[in-house]
Design an enzyme around this catalytic site. Structure first.
Site, PDB file in Angstrom:
ATOM      1  N   HIS A   1      -0.626   0.091  -9.762  1.00  0.00           N
ATOM      2  CA  HIS A   1      -1.332  -0.846  -8.870  1.00  0.00           C
ATOM      3  C   HIS A   1      -1.795  -2.064  -9.694  1.00  0.00           C
ATOM      4  CE1 HIS A   1      -3.740  -1.095  -4.871  1.00  0.00           C
ATOM      5  NE2 HIS A   1      -3.578  -2.312  -5.380  1.00  0.00           N
TER       6      HIS A   1
ATOM      7  N   ARG B   1       0.841  -1.196   0.000  1.00  0.00           N
ATOM      8  CA  ARG B   1       0.000   0.000   0.000  1.00  0.00           C
ATOM      9  C   ARG B   1       0.875   1.244   0.000  1.00  0.00           C
ATOM     10  NH1 ARG B   1      -3.430  -2.791  -1.618  1.00  0.00           N
ATOM     11  NH2 ARG B   1      -5.483  -3.249  -0.732  1.00  0.00           N
TER      12      ARG B   1
HETATM   13  P1  NDP Z   1      -1.936 -11.806   4.736  1.00  0.00           P
HETATM   14  O1  NDP Z   1      -2.910 -11.279   5.727  1.00  0.00           O
HETATM   15  O2  NDP Z   1      -2.068 -13.196   4.259  1.00  0.00           O
HETATM   16  O3  NDP Z   1      -0.446 -11.639   5.302  1.00  0.00           O
HETATM   17  C1  NDP Z   1      -0.048 -10.543   6.048  1.00  0.00           C
HETATM   18  C2  NDP Z   1       1.362 -10.787   6.585  1.00  0.00           C
HETATM   19  O4  NDP Z   1       1.839  -9.569   7.185  1.00  0.00           O
HETATM   20  C3  NDP Z   1       1.390 -11.867   7.688  1.00  0.00           C
HETATM   21  O5  NDP Z   1       2.557 -12.632   7.576  1.00  0.00           O
HETATM   22  C4  NDP Z   1       1.434 -11.022   8.968  1.00  0.00           C
HETATM   23  O6  NDP Z   1       2.077 -11.632  10.067  1.00  0.00           O
HETATM   24  C5  NDP Z   1       2.287  -9.849   8.491  1.00  0.00           C
HETATM   25  N1  NDP Z   1       2.083  -8.680   9.373  1.00  0.00           N
HETATM   26  C6  NDP Z   1       0.946  -8.013   9.635  1.00  0.00           C
HETATM   27  N2  NDP Z   1       1.163  -7.011  10.506  1.00  0.00           N
HETATM   28  C7  NDP Z   1       2.484  -7.059  10.814  1.00  0.00           C
HETATM   29  C8  NDP Z   1       3.331  -6.306  11.668  1.00  0.00           C
HETATM   30  N3  NDP Z   1       2.864  -5.294  12.409  1.00  0.00           N
HETATM   31  N4  NDP Z   1       4.629  -6.652  11.739  1.00  0.00           N
HETATM   32  C9  NDP Z   1       5.127  -7.686  11.026  1.00  0.00           C
HETATM   33  N5  NDP Z   1       4.373  -8.439  10.188  1.00  0.00           N
HETATM   34  C10 NDP Z   1       3.077  -8.132  10.077  1.00  0.00           C
HETATM   35  O7  NDP Z   1      -1.984 -10.785   3.489  1.00  0.00           O
HETATM   36  P2  NDP Z   1      -1.694 -11.084   1.940  1.00  0.00           P
HETATM   37  O8  NDP Z   1      -0.373 -11.730   1.835  1.00  0.00           O
HETATM   38  O9  NDP Z   1      -2.849 -11.745   1.304  1.00  0.00           O
HETATM   39  O10 NDP Z   1      -1.638  -9.588   1.377  1.00  0.00           O
HETATM   40  C11 NDP Z   1      -0.694  -8.649   1.861  1.00  0.00           C
HETATM   41  C12 NDP Z   1      -1.020  -7.256   1.328  1.00  0.00           C
HETATM   42  O11 NDP Z   1      -0.701  -7.147  -0.050  1.00  0.00           O
HETATM   43  C13 NDP Z   1      -2.501  -6.848   1.368  1.00  0.00           C
HETATM   44  O12 NDP Z   1      -2.887  -6.438   2.676  1.00  0.00           O
HETATM   45  C14 NDP Z   1      -2.549  -5.706   0.374  1.00  0.00           C
HETATM   46  O13 NDP Z   1      -2.287  -4.493   1.020  1.00  0.00           O
HETATM   47  C15 NDP Z   1      -1.406  -6.022  -0.583  1.00  0.00           C
HETATM   48  N6  NDP Z   1      -1.888  -6.352  -1.928  1.00  0.00           N
HETATM   49  C16 NDP Z   1      -1.482  -5.584  -2.986  1.00  0.00           C
HETATM   50  C17 NDP Z   1      -1.896  -5.875  -4.265  1.00  0.00           C
HETATM   51  C18 NDP Z   1      -1.420  -5.091  -5.432  1.00  0.00           C
HETATM   52  O14 NDP Z   1      -1.915  -5.275  -6.540  1.00  0.00           O
HETATM   53  N7  NDP Z   1      -0.444  -4.225  -5.285  1.00  0.00           N
HETATM   54  C19 NDP Z   1      -2.791  -7.007  -4.545  1.00  0.00           C
HETATM   55  C20 NDP Z   1      -3.142  -7.768  -3.363  1.00  0.00           C
HETATM   56  C21 NDP Z   1      -2.702  -7.431  -2.105  1.00  0.00           C
HETATM   57  P3  NDP Z   1       1.507 -13.017  10.709  1.00  0.00           P
HETATM   58  O15 NDP Z   1       1.977 -14.075   9.750  1.00  0.00           O
HETATM   59  O16 NDP Z   1       2.152 -13.094  12.028  1.00  0.00           O
HETATM   60  O17 NDP Z   1       0.009 -12.867  10.752  1.00  0.00           O
HETATM   61  C1  OXD Z   2      -5.880  -5.978  -3.132  1.00  0.00           C
HETATM   62  C2  OXD Z   2      -5.393  -5.047  -4.131  1.00  0.00           C
HETATM   63  O1  OXD Z   2      -5.790  -5.699  -1.953  1.00  0.00           O
HETATM   64  O2  OXD Z   2      -5.813  -5.139  -5.284  1.00  0.00           O
HETATM   65  O3  OXD Z   2      -6.347  -7.050  -3.531  1.00  0.00           O
HETATM   66  O4  OXD Z   2      -4.568  -4.191  -3.825  1.00  0.00           O
END
Ligand code: NDP
Ligand code: OXD
Length: 306
Positions: free
Chosen positions: A269, A221
């Site tokens: 994006h 993000r």
């Molecule tokens: P998940 O919820 O599966 O994974 C999130 C990860 O982040 C977990 O490993 C979690 O830790 C870790 N995390 C969360 N908070 C913290 C913190 N404070 N400190 C350290 N680690 C932390 O999410 P996804 O993998 O599915 O997606 C990740 C992000 O990718 C989405 O939230 C979105 O913002 C972005 N995204 C972007 C897209 C794009 O097109 N650019 C498309 C899709 C997603 P733990 O394992 O301990 O829970």
């Molecule tokens: C998502 C994205 O969060 O598109 O899936 O960024």
């Protein structure tokens, strides 16, 4: 079962048709202000008015993996928020991040520029061991990306909130593991969700703890990144450059400094798009599971923010 669709900037037709075909007994419609109460909703960037008028929703299916936009609203108290888990996004993210890392590591820009100038010449091969990649966030997308990078034999570090063990990846967790994770990484990939804990996490202090000549890839993000800190650290030479897919303001303004910076690569994006068929299949499976009273995966824990 009544399902309503409230998604900004997404063509409703094919989603509605897909839902009706798979769930012929359901009443499916595109939300209009004043509509009667629905049981379930498909949402993407809905207005607060939608939430206010649908207090009895049992669950909301977010048309993306990140739920930060949704959690900014006041949501109906009893509604579970369900996010997309992979559904074809993880492989796209792995492709995107690997191309950015490899393009940087192999100095493809310099080769292309040389060819455009009419040159023919080789650069000294760089050692993969000098380019350890740190993946912030080891969730659905981060794990896939870390595994893909390890496949190309980069040393890979991963950082998550809770401790995780992943074969072939050196893992760190929590605030106590952050410094060691950064100090061991030369390419930093951000795949964290946007939460109060992670906002602005890509800042001058974080960058200063990376190995010199580091490279930053932000695919999560825009609000994770302090934009001026990135520009300052590239201009000072501590960072070698960045690839950015997400921005504080989207669409990125035409006159934004990132647009003309020679060491910053941009995409709109587009690193992992929501794939309609895969996502619909996942949501329909979950709607059917809910109807059978079964538990779901991908339910957001609002106290964590993801
Ligand atoms: P998940 O919820 O599966 O994974 C999130 C990860 O982040 C977990 O490993 C979690 O830790 C870790 N995390 C969360 N908070 C913290 C913190 N404070 N400190 C350290 N680690 C932390 O999410 P996804 O993998 O599915 O997606 C990740 C992000 O990718 C989405 O939230 C979105 O913002 C972005 N995204 C972007 C897209 C794009 O097109 N650019 C498309 C899709 C997603 P733990 O394992 O301990 O829970
Ligand atoms: C998502 C994205 O969060 O598109 O899936 O960024």
């Amino acid at each position: 079962m009544k399902i309503t669709f409230c998604c900004t900037d997404i063509k409703s037709g094919p989603w509605i048709e897909g839902l009706r075909a798979a769930l012929p007994e359901a009443e499916v419609s595109v939300w209009q202000p004043g509509d009667p109460q629905a049981d379930y909703a498909l949402v993407w960037a809905p207005p607060q008015q939608f939430m206010d008028e649908q207090p009895g929703l049992k669950a909301m299916f977010n048309l993306g993996a990140g739920v930060d936009g949704l959690l900014r609203l006041k949501l109906p108290a009893g509604a579970a928020v369900v996010r997309i888990e992979d559904a074809g996004m993880a492989v796209q993210m792995a492709e995107y991040v690997c191309q950015a890392v490899i393009r940087h590591f192999r100095e493809i820009d310099a080769y292309e520029a040389g060819m455009a100038r009419g040159e023919w010449g080789f650069r000294k091969p760089r050692r993969r061991s000098d380019f350890p990649v740190g993946v912030m966030g080891l969730g659905v997308l981060g794990q896939r990306v870390a595994r893909a990078l390890a496949h190309f034999e980069f040393p890979v570090n991963g950082w998550s909130r809770s401790p995780r063990e992943l074969e072939g990846i050196t893992t760190y967790s929590g605030a106590q593991g952050f410094g060691d994770f950064l100090g061991a990484s030369r390419v930093l990939v951000n795949l964290l969700p946007l939460t109060p804990d992670t906002r602005d996490i890509l800042n001058a202090d974080t960058f200063s703890r990376l190995l010199p000549g580091a490279y930053v890839i932000n695919v999560a993000r825009g609000d994770h990144l302090v934009e001026q800190d990135l520009i300052d650290q590239i201009d000072s030479g501590h960072l070698a450059g960045a690839t950015l897919d997400v921005f504080r303001t989207e669409p990125l303004p035409a006159d934004h400094a990132f647009r003309r910076h020679p060491r910053i690569k941009l995409t709109p994006h587009a690193s992992a798009r929501t794939l309609r068929e895969d996502s619909l299949a996942q949501m329909i499976g979950k709607l059917q599971a809910l109807a059978r009273g079964e538990p779901l995966t991908g339910v957001v824990e609002s106290h964590r923010g993801y």
